[in-house]
Enzyme design. Structure first.
Site, mmCIF file in Angstrom:
data_model
loop_
_atom_site.group_PDB
_atom_site.id
_atom_site.type_symbol
_atom_site.label_atom_id
_atom_site.label_comp_id
_atom_site.label_asym_id
_atom_site.label_seq_id
_atom_site.Cartn_x
_atom_site.Cartn_y
_atom_site.Cartn_z
ATOM 1 C CE1 TYR A 142 -3.590 -2.659 0.579
ATOM 2 C CE2 TYR A 142 -2.130 -3.452 2.312
ATOM 3 C CZ TYR A 142 -3.219 -3.636 1.487
ATOM 4 O OH TYR A 142 -3.946 -4.802 1.549
ATOM 5 C CB THR A 192 -7.594 -0.861 20.266
ATOM 6 O OG1 THR A 192 -6.700 0.250 20.220
ATOM 7 C CG2 THR A 192 -6.802 -2.153 20.281
#
Ligand SMILES: *[C@@H]1O[C@H](CO)[C@@H](O)[C@H](O)[C@H]1NC(C)=O
Ligand SMILES: *[C@@H]1O[C@H](CO)[C@@H](O)[C@H](O)[C@H]1NC(C)=O
Ligand SMILES: *[C@@H]1O[C@H](CO)[C@@H](O)[C@H](O)[C@H]1NC(C)=O
Length: 320
Positions: free
Chosen positions: A162, A234
């Site tokens: 990426y 998270t």
């Protein structure tokens, strides 16, 4: 059910109020501002309304997790992690929800992380700190149910596949995150001082300053041992594209350095001094995932006895 519907209603209302307050139509940024760690915009609700955050609710490979040392799987194929250290430069930000450092690097200066459990090379993009206003809680991951006072995350994106972190988040094997537990020690941690001294000036949400020459190598624990598993971010949108690498040893910072981190405030003008209690997501179910390690427990346990406290078993048996 009834409570749920009411909560859901209030929830949507909060979203609407936010939209009205900011005076713009629904956009991603409204939700970016909306989520938090407490109450109606806290972790239990992250994935309920906003479809971009659906993984926070429906994902079954979420992070953080509770790591049980007795259930770790020793994998002899796990290599040592390779980190090509460089001097780290970046912007230290009080985001109101965490303390982050957005790394600024160019060309040969990228800090690359490879090997270990990783099949690709990952580029350090961001450092984040999770903590609480008391010492007994704060870390996101837990060892045998126990928390550390804080946890540092080094977020790196897959630079083989990426162009940047944003596109990596949408793809497979997008991120690698190194997690380091933080404990309270007697001495000032010199490498961390560069961060803690600046934090005194970043009292409120959105405040930022440049950090030069952060010696990350000195900040990380001296260990070759880690635990690894496949999980998620998270924070919203909780994308399940993260290979977690949790070091088996914590780093230590002085009590006053930990206090320096505790500068997350509500940030609203009418209530600027309301401190956030914690910025850690509660642990998520393992759902049959395996946590692997390069620590050869079998070999070691013949030499050392299991100590009373498992939290220290993982962290201190291997001190050289
Ligand atoms: C790390 O640095 C070594 C030289 O010290 C180089 O051979 C290697 O290609 C580098 N790896 C990455 C992933 O940048
Ligand atoms: C990291 O990898 C890039 C190639 O993606 C390379 O240009 C750079 O020199 C590497 N950094 C270090 C410190 O080896
Ligand atoms: C990230 O990379 C993609 C191409 O892969 C590009 O379209 C996008 O503009 C980049 N985003 C940023 C913030 O640089």
């Amino acid at each position: 059910m009834r409570n749920y519907i009411i909560a859901y209603g209030v929830y949507i209302l909060t979203g609407l109020i936010l939209i009205l307050q900011t005076g713009i139509c629904y956009s991603k940024s409204v939700w970016d501002i909306w989520w938090n760690y407490e109450g109606i915009s806290g972790p239990q609700y992250w994935g309920v309304v906003n479809t971009d955050y659906v993984m926070c609710k429906k994902g079954r490979q979420q992070s953080p997790i509770n790591i049980e040392p007795s259930r770790l799987l020793y994998d002899p194929n796990l290599k040592h992690l390779k980190i090509n250290f460089t001097d780290v430069k970046g912007v230290l930000i009080n985001t109101g929800r965490d303390i982050s450092i957005e790394i600024q690097s160019t060309g040969y200066n990228h800090l690359n992380i490879s090997l270990g459990p990783l099949s690709y090379t990952y580029r350090l993009e961001e450092i984040k700190f999770h903590f609480a206003n008391k010492d007994q809680i704060g870390s996101e991951h837990r060892i045998n149910g126990k928390s550390f006072p804080a946890e540092m995350h080094l977020l790196a994106f897959n630079s083989d596949l990426y162009q940047n972190g944003t596109s990596a988040l949408k793809g497979v094997k997008g991120l690698a995150v190194i997690a380091v537990f933080i404990e309270i020690g007697k001495d000032i941690n010199k490498a961390f001082h560069l961060i803690s001294k600046e934090l005194k000036r970043l009292r409120y949400r959105g405040e930022r300053t440049m950090i030069h020459h952060l010696e990350l190598e000195k900040l990380l624990p001296k260990t070759e041992h880690y635990m690894t598993y496949e999980g998620s971010l998270t924070q919203p949108g909780c994308q399940e594209t993260v290979t977690w690498i949790v070091f088996n040893k914590p780093i230590k910072i002085a009590k006053e350095q930990l206090s320096a981190l505790r500068v997350l405030y509500d940030g609203r003008e009418n209530n600027p001094d309301l401190a956030e209690e914690i910025n850690s997501r509660p642990v998520m179910p393992l759902n049959h995932r395996v946590v692997r390690t390069n620590i050869n427990f079998r070999k070691r346990t013949r030499l050392c006895t299991m100590e009373k406290d498992m939290h220290y078993q993982v962290n201190s048996i291997y001190k050289k």
